[in-house]
Design an enzyme around this catalytic site. Structure first.
Site, mmCIF file in Angstrom:
data_model
loop_
_atom_site.group_PDB
_atom_site.id
_atom_site.type_symbol
_atom_site.label_atom_id
_atom_site.label_comp_id
_atom_site.label_asym_id
_atom_site.label_seq_id
_atom_site.Cartn_x
_atom_site.Cartn_y
_atom_site.Cartn_z
ATOM 1 N N SER A 138 -3.805 4.265 -0.479
ATOM 2 C CA SER A 138 -3.024 4.024 0.735
ATOM 3 C C SER A 138 -2.560 2.576 0.756
ATOM 4 O O SER A 138 -3.225 1.693 0.194
ATOM 5 C CB SER A 138 -3.870 4.309 1.977
ATOM 6 O OG SER A 138 -3.229 3.851 3.160
ATOM 7 N N TYR A 151 -11.484 3.514 7.629
ATOM 8 C CA TYR A 151 -10.487 4.169 6.778
ATOM 9 C C TYR A 151 -9.860 3.159 5.827
ATOM 10 O O TYR A 151 -9.760 3.402 4.617
ATOM 11 C CB TYR A 151 -9.411 4.824 7.636
ATOM 12 C CG TYR A 151 -8.257 5.385 6.846
ATOM 13 C CD1 TYR A 151 -8.339 6.643 6.257
ATOM 14 C CD2 TYR A 151 -7.083 4.652 6.671
ATOM 15 C CE1 TYR A 151 -7.284 7.155 5.510
ATOM 16 C CE2 TYR A 151 -6.018 5.154 5.935
ATOM 17 C CZ TYR A 151 -6.127 6.405 5.358
ATOM 18 O OH TYR A 151 -5.082 6.905 4.619
#
EC number: 1.1.1.1
Length: 254
Positions: A138, A151
């Protein structure tokens, strides 16, 4: 790497970005696409099979949080059937900072464990043929979304481990690169929880920023697969594909 006639394992190939990427992969004509996912979706598998009848699409239930030994058993079954596997895509991920342990288990530990398991079959030190790993990480691995620190940290860890895998390629024969999507319109980002509710509207606020569709991301994902650059850190953002340079602030010199 041309996708045509290749054998590909896709972990979490039925998710938002994952499913659109599976579609694009099938269009490119691999010999086999093996999808490993936690929840079976017969309709999605049927759609992939219909998209290109020349491609053999198979599904196995798989939870990335199982021990490495269980993953190895599943991979043994797949290798017994296919004989060779060219590409492993690690795509499992969750976005929910309420679930601290599971976020780390799925986004980081699961990726490392699946990678460790396939090394039993690929590592050239064990007589293996080598292989290619594409890890979906990501852009939060570059710069965190600070309202979801768990996260963001899990994705940074996955990115760092992928970079290390690439450096180890001369030893193992296994190359690796990372796929780092920006904000993409998927169920993952429509509703999620910030850490300790520091920002209850985090999902809503995030979607106010420019986004890309999962199809745009998937199409660029396939381009990255075809480029097959060991160590590449691919940024897939706003419908574009860019290999970024990693800034080095320290070196172990070993």
């Amino acid at each position: 790497m041309a996708i045509a006639n290749k054998n590909i394992i896709f972990v979490a190939g039925l998710g938002g970005i994952g499913f659109d990427t599976s579609r694009e992969i099938v269009k490119s004509g691999p010999k086999n696409l093996v999808i490993l996912d936690r929840i079976e979706n017969p309709a999605a598998i049927a759609e992939l099979k219909a998209l290109n009848p020349n491609v053999t699409v198979t599904f196995y239930p798989y939870d990335v949080t199982v021990p490495v030994a269980e993953t190895t058993k599943l991979l043994q079954k797949i290798f017994d059937q296919l004989k060779t596997v060219d590409l492993l895509i690690n795509g499992a991920g969750i976005l929910d900072d309420y679930q601290i342990e599971r976020t780390i288990a799925v986004n980081f530990t699961g990726t490392v464990n699946t990678t460790t398991a396939i090394m039993s079959f690929w590592d050239k030190r064990k007589g293996g043929p080598g292989g290619v790993i594409a890890n979906i990480c990501s852009v939060t691995g570059f710069n965190a979304i600070y309202q979801v620190p768990v996260y963001s940290a899990s994705k940074a860890a996955a990115l760092s481990s992928t970079n290390s895998l690439a450096k180890l390629a001369p030893i193992t024969g296994v190359t690796a690169y990372s796929i780092n999507p920006g904000i993409t319109k998927t169920p993952l980002v429509h509703k999620f929880n910030s850490w300790l509710d520091v920002e209850p509207r985090v999902a809503e606020l995030l979607l106010e920023h420019p986004t890309q569709t999962s199809l745009q991301c998937a199409q660029n994902f396939v381009k990255a697969i075809e480029a097959n650059q060991n160590g590449a850190i691919w940024k897939l953002d706003l419908g574009t594909l860019e290999a970024i340079e990693w800034t080095k602030h320290w070196d172990s010199h070993i």
